[in-house]
Design an enzyme around this catalytic site. Structure first.
Site, PDB file in Angstrom:
ATOM      1  N   ASP A  67      16.754   4.405 -13.056  1.00 50.65           N
ATOM      2  CA  ASP A  67      16.356   3.372 -12.068  1.00 50.65           C
ATOM      3  C   ASP A  67      17.113   2.089 -12.572  1.00 50.65           C
ATOM      4  O   ASP A  67      18.021   2.060 -13.399  1.00 50.65           O
ATOM      5  CB  ASP A  67      14.990   2.961 -12.163  1.00 50.65           C
ATOM      6  N   ASP A 136      -0.069   1.143 -15.433  1.00 46.01           N
ATOM      7  CA  ASP A 136      -0.658   1.348 -14.124  1.00 46.01           C
ATOM      8  C   ASP A 136      -0.365   2.581 -13.519  1.00 46.01           C
ATOM      9  O   ASP A 136      -0.574   3.222 -12.440  1.00 46.01           O
ATOM     10  CB  ASP A 136      -0.349   0.271 -13.182  1.00 46.01           C
ATOM     11  N   HIS A 138       2.718   4.011 -13.024  1.00 44.99           N
ATOM     12  CA  HIS A 138       3.850   4.388 -12.505  1.00 44.99           C
ATOM     13  C   HIS A 138       4.977   5.129 -13.570  1.00 44.99           C
ATOM     14  O   HIS A 138       5.052   4.921 -14.854  1.00 44.99           O
ATOM     15  CB  HIS A 138       4.578   2.775 -12.130  1.00 44.99           C
ATOM     16  N   GLU A 143       5.789   2.384  -7.901  1.00 51.75           N
ATOM     17  CA  GLU A 143       4.440   1.634  -8.379  1.00 51.75           C
ATOM     18  C   GLU A 143       3.374   2.313  -7.772  1.00 51.75           C
ATOM     19  O   GLU A 143       3.501   3.236  -6.743  1.00 51.75           O
ATOM     20  CB  GLU A 143       4.541   0.108  -8.011  1.00 51.75           C
TER      21      GLU A 143
END
Length: 261
Positions: A67, A136, A138, A143
């Site tokens: 990324d 979370d 991801h 996300e």
């Protein structure tokens, strides 16, 4: 999905580095997908030590980026291209000519995303993709509620992720970009081997949801359950909420050594 519980981050780094070394011994031009952040550093340090000792040769290896921030110049110290140059390429002695990543400065971001997806395919696909996991759930910058079939695309970061990443920008969240280009979950799942490393108690809930929860977009990493060769390496703290931890320990201890991970 194989779950390997290790004593600490250093042991996890050694285990994954050895898996990378085995891959490179049988396929010297393997394409390694790498991630940024503090979690994978023990992997890169252990692999660099193997290169220094002569235990593995990496001159033919290729490196692919997971990324990238949108809008940060490529030479910005916190662009992921710069981070990976410092933390992976230079320690391993791999030149930028054997590195590929998305263009976060492109005027047409969508075209840059599509071009990177194609570049990975044209390169023969990623042989081993190293992943971290967010609190979370991801992976990459996919996300919660990201499509499990998503391709490389632009994403808007959650406030929590920007807070988490502010430590790389002198603690100033205002310096953290709002947007990123990330390999999609569908793109990630095309790698031949997925290896997720998680350490620390703060990742325990996300690890439990990934490994033992349902496959659901609310926990993007749970998509690893759909992959034919996915390995989750966790330290004792990150494994602390796994109900099947004893089973995972038993299966790993009793597997044939030649299998590796």
């Amino acid at each position: 999905m194989e779950v390997v519980i290790v004593p600490d981050a250093k042991a996890g780094g050694e285990l994954i580095a050895e898996a990378m070394a085995r891959l490179l011994r049988r396929k010297p031009d393997a394409l390694l997908g790498v991630a940024t952040g503090s979690t994978p550093l023990p992997v890169y340090e252990a692999l660099a030590a193997k290169v220094l000792s002569g235990a593995v040769e990496v001159t033919g290896a290729r490196i692919a980026q997971l990324d990238e921030y949108v809008g940060l110049p490529a030479d910005h110290p916190e662009s992921y291209r710069s981070v990976l140059r410092r933390e992976v390429l230079e320690p391993l002695g791999i030149g930028m000519g054997r590195f590929t990543g998305p263009d976060g400065t492109a005027e047409d971001v969508q075209a840059a995303c599509e071009a990177y997806d194609k570049a990975l395919s044209d390169a023969g696909g990623v042989d081993l993709q190293l992943l971290g996991i967010g609190t979370d759930g991801h992976i990459g910058f996919n996300e919660p509620c990201s499509s499990l079939a998503s391709r490389t695309r632009i994403k808007t970061l959650t406030e929590q992720t920007r807070i988490d990443n502010a430590r790389f920008f002198d603690g100033d969240i205002d310096q953290v970009p709002h947007h990123v280009i990330t390999q999609g979950i569908g793109t990630i799942l095309e790698a031949r081997h997925l290896v997720l490393l998680a350490t620390g108690e703060g990742k325990a809930d996300a690890v439990a949801a990934t490994v033992e929860g349902p496959v659901a977009a609310v926990c993007p990493a749970s998509a690893l359950q759909l992959h034919p060769h996915a390995t989750v390496v966790v330290d004792e703290a990150a494994a602390s909420k796994l109900k099947l931890a004893d089973y995972f320990r038993h299966t790993y201890v009793n597997k044939p050594e030649w299998q590796g991970i």
